[in-house]
Scaffold this motif. Structure first.
Motif, short mmCIF file in Angstrom:
data_model
loop_
_atom_site.label_atom_id
_atom_site.label_comp_id
_atom_site.label_asym_id
_atom_site.label_seq_id
_atom_site.Cartn_x
_atom_site.Cartn_y
_atom_site.Cartn_z
N SER A 241 -40.37 -36.16 41.21
CA SER A 241 -40.58 -37.76 40.99
C SER A 241 -42.31 -38.37 41.50
CB SER A 241 -39.84 -37.95 41.81
OG SER A 241 -40.40 -39.46 42.45
N GLY A 242 -42.22 -38.37 40.63
CA GLY A 242 -44.22 -39.30 41.14
C GLY A 242 -44.05 -40.84 41.09
N LEU A 243 -42.69 -41.07 41.60
CA LEU A 243 -42.41 -42.64 42.52
C LEU A 243 -42.93 -42.76 43.50
CD1 LEU A 243 -38.84 -43.30 41.38
CD2 LEU A 243 -40.56 -43.67 39.50
N ASP A 244 -43.73 -44.09 43.91
CA ASP A 244 -44.11 -44.10 45.16
C ASP A 244 -42.66 -44.13 46.32
OD1 ASP A 244 -46.31 -44.49 44.14
OD2 ASP A 244 -46.15 -46.70 43.65
N GLU A 245 -41.46 -45.36 45.04
CA GLU A 245 -40.47 -44.82 46.18
C GLU A 245 -40.10 -43.77 46.61
OE1 GLU A 245 -41.49 -46.31 43.84
OE2 GLU A 245 -40.68 -48.34 43.50
N GLU A 246 -39.26 -43.06 47.61
CA GLU A 246 -38.22 -41.82 48.49
C GLU A 246 -37.33 -42.19 47.31
OE1 GLU A 246 -39.66 -39.45 49.92
OE2 GLU A 246 -41.60 -40.61 49.83
N PHE A 247 -36.81 -40.57 47.68
CA PHE A 247 -34.72 -40.32 46.39
C PHE A 247 -34.40 -40.25 48.21
CE2 PHE A 247 -36.83 -39.81 42.58
CZ PHE A 247 -35.61 -40.67 41.63
N VAL A 248 -33.71 -41.28 48.17
CA VAL A 248 -32.65 -40.74 49.00
C VAL A 248 -30.59 -40.11 49.14
CG1 VAL A 248 -33.94 -42.15 50.85
CG2 VAL A 248 -31.84 -43.08 49.34
N THR A 249 -30.48 -39.76 49.94
CA THR A 249 -28.92 -39.13 49.36
C THR A 249 -28.05 -40.67 49.62
OG1 THR A 249 -30.00 -37.08 50.07
CG2 THR A 249 -27.42 -37.56 50.20
#
Lengths: 295, 273
Positions: A241-249
């Protein structure tokens, strides 16, 4: 209603070898050029490229290349497997159809191998292009008004490439890549073993989007201001991911009220809320990797 | 000039049914009734799908929506289950029209049901749970959600069917027509995304038990490995022990796709751990 049927019996064209390509062009006027249109393409062999433009007609270029004997045999095998899959799927149901008798082919030659059929039909701004039983490869390049809705089904063959469309898109291929650039969706795209690459200019708020491939990679690029909830469900591959936002489960161990049953996540799903969140964009692959980029 | 006339005018404007400028009389009425102005702002916000901008409705507005939903349900129920004829509001006429098979109009109705659902969730947090009207309103919204979900699930577009699945997840799947529609799509929909979304919805449902036999049959006969994996996961984790045993017995006698077999082994080993 406008209808073109292009049926070409190649055996009747003595100056043309079986490997030679033929290019045909058509310009189709819509019933009401000021209203939105939809394009539906259903083909067996070939590739499809659809580009949105500012014009009001549908411009179609079809390049037709007869399949070689080797390609025909491979195609026939896929067709046979497809029929077996359908039989397998419905094996538990009694359709009352008798078993097909095997007939002798001794002394006969296939005539269908030298024919092709391409049908283009327009009715009330709905354009359909189909070539389901062709033994030629058809490479289609279509220019449509940029607000058009699009549906493409390509059973075998090359890639589907779409660009500059703001209408809803549905694409299904088996063995070809799916590439979409500068689109707004909603898009629902599916391929079995190839890559899906989508560059979103924006994301429609109307309905969810979803990209599914069994063993291919998924590579998306989101516009800077695009708001979405990006869900990723993969089983074996990696998520980059290159997003600023985190991926969360989004899934976890859950227990029922009595505490005697629990759900344990094996193929997890993760989500990222981008720019405050918006419509859902689901990315699903079993063994491919997922790339999420920001413009 | 009545409040309902102003609301009818606003909805007609938003839906594109008419393009008549606001009359002086109406403007004066709104100026004298600040609550009407807030209600118009509320309607416009959820029409334009801007739930984050929704003002908190007053109890009067909640009552208006409650009445609206009650009327809507009466209008869309089949004749033989109608209990009492009620006067048909113009607004309800429009709402009933939205439930007709018109994609743009139906989307508008979806927005309304969705935002009403959201508003109710917000009330649950902010308000005391003693208000009996809210429970009934929840029921009404669930009922409308089922109707809209069924309608969306029958659409030719896969993204619209995904919306239908999302609306199904806002109900408890107790509506038999909705359940049957979902099972039918799970079996036959050409889009893997739609089929997986349905399985996810069923995972969240407390009413899985009555569908388990159909789901076992689907899992065993499924040719799409992704769908087969998720069906097996649903049944092996959320199903009853009898369902789990039956499914595993049937799967043992089959030649499974390698990935599916590995996946099931992983679920079993994780469950035992």
């Amino acid at each position: 209603m406008t209808k073109f049927t292009l049926a070409l019996l190649l055996l009747l064209a003595p100056g043309m070898s079986l490997a030679q390509s033929v290019e045909k062009k058509y310009s189709l006027e819509l019933t009401d050029p000021n209203q939105p249109m939809s394009l539906e393409v259903e083909m067996r062999n070939g590739s499809v490229s659809v580009e949105g433009y500012s014009g009001k007609n549908v411009e179609i270029t079809a390049t037709i290349t007869p399949l070689s004997q080797k390609e025909l045999e491979a195609d026939e095998n896929i067709h046979r497997r497809h029929k077996q899959n359908i039989k397998q799927r419905y094996k538990s149901k009694d359709h009352g159809e008798p078993e097909k008798k095997t007939r002798s082919k001794t002394g006969l030659k296939s005539v269908r191998n030298a024919t092709m059929n391409l049908e283009i039909e327009e009715s009330d701004n709905e354009v359909e292009i189909s070539s389901e039983f062709s033994t030629s490869r058809i490479d289609l390049v279509v220019k449509v008004p940029s607000t058009s809705a699009l549906e493409v089904e390509l059973y075998k063959g090359g890639d589907v490439i779409v660009s500059n469309l703001s209408g809803p898109i549905e694409i299904e291929t088996w063995q070809g890549d799916i590439v979409a650039r500068q689109i707004s969706g909603p898009i629902v795209a599916e391929t079995h073993s190839r890559t899906i690459e989508v560059e979103f200019a924006s994301l429609s708020k109307e309905n969810p989007s979803s990209l599914t491939t069994y063993s291919g990679d998924i590579d998306i690029t989101l516009g800077n201001k695009l708001a979405a909830k990006v869900n990723v469900q993969n089983y074996q591959g990696e998520i980059l991911s290159g997003l600023d936002e985190e991926f969360v489960t989004t899934e976890s161990v859950k227990r029922n009220k009595k505490g005697n049953k629990q759900e344990i996540v094996v193929g997890g799903q993760v989500s990222a809320v981008v720019n405050g969140g918006g419509q859902e964009l689901s990315l699903i692959t079993y063994s491919g990797d997922v790339y999420v980029r920001k413009q | 000039m009545k409040q309902q006339d102003v609301i009818d005018w606003k909805v007609a404007q938003l839906s594109g049914h008419q393009n008549v400028p606001m009359s002086t009389e109406m403007a004066e009425f709104i100026a004298q009734n600040p609550m009407v102005e807030k209600e118009l702002a509320f309607i416009e916000s959820f029409w334009k799908h801007e739930p984050e901008n929704l003002p908190q409705p007053s109890s009067q507005m909640r009552q208006n929506f409650y009445s609206m939903l009650d009327e809507a349900k009466a209008q869309i129920q089949p004749d033989d289950v109608k209990t009492e004829a009620k006067p048909r509001l113009k607004f309800i006429g429009i709402l009933s029209g939205w439930l007709a098979p018109n994609p743009v109009a139906q989307f508008s109705s979806l927005a309304i049901v969705f935002v009403l659902g959201m508003s109710i969730s917000r009330f649950d947090v902010d308000s005391a749970p003693t208000q009996p009207g809210l429970a009934k309103l929840e029921q009404e919204v669930s009922s409308l959600s089922s109707l809209v979900a069924i309608s969306m699930l029958q659409k030719p577009s896969a993204s619209e069917r995904l919306t239908g699945v999302a609306y199904s997840s806002q109900t408890d799947l107790s509506d038999p027509n909705l359940s049957a529609t979902l099972i039918g799509l799970l079996e036959n929909d050409k889009s893997t995304a739609v089929r997986l979304a349905i399985i996810n919805t069923m995972r969240e449902s407390s009413r899985l038990a009555d569908k388990e036999q159909s789901l076992i049959e689907l899992a065993v006969n499924e040719s799409n490995p992704l769908v087969q994996m998720e069906l097996c996961r649903l049944l092996l984790i959320n199903g009853t022990s009898e369902t789990q045993r039956t499914l595993l017995e049937q799967l043992k006698s089959m030649t499974l796709h390698d990935d599916v077999a590995d996946f099931i082994r992983e679920i079993q080993s994780t469950s035992r751990a």
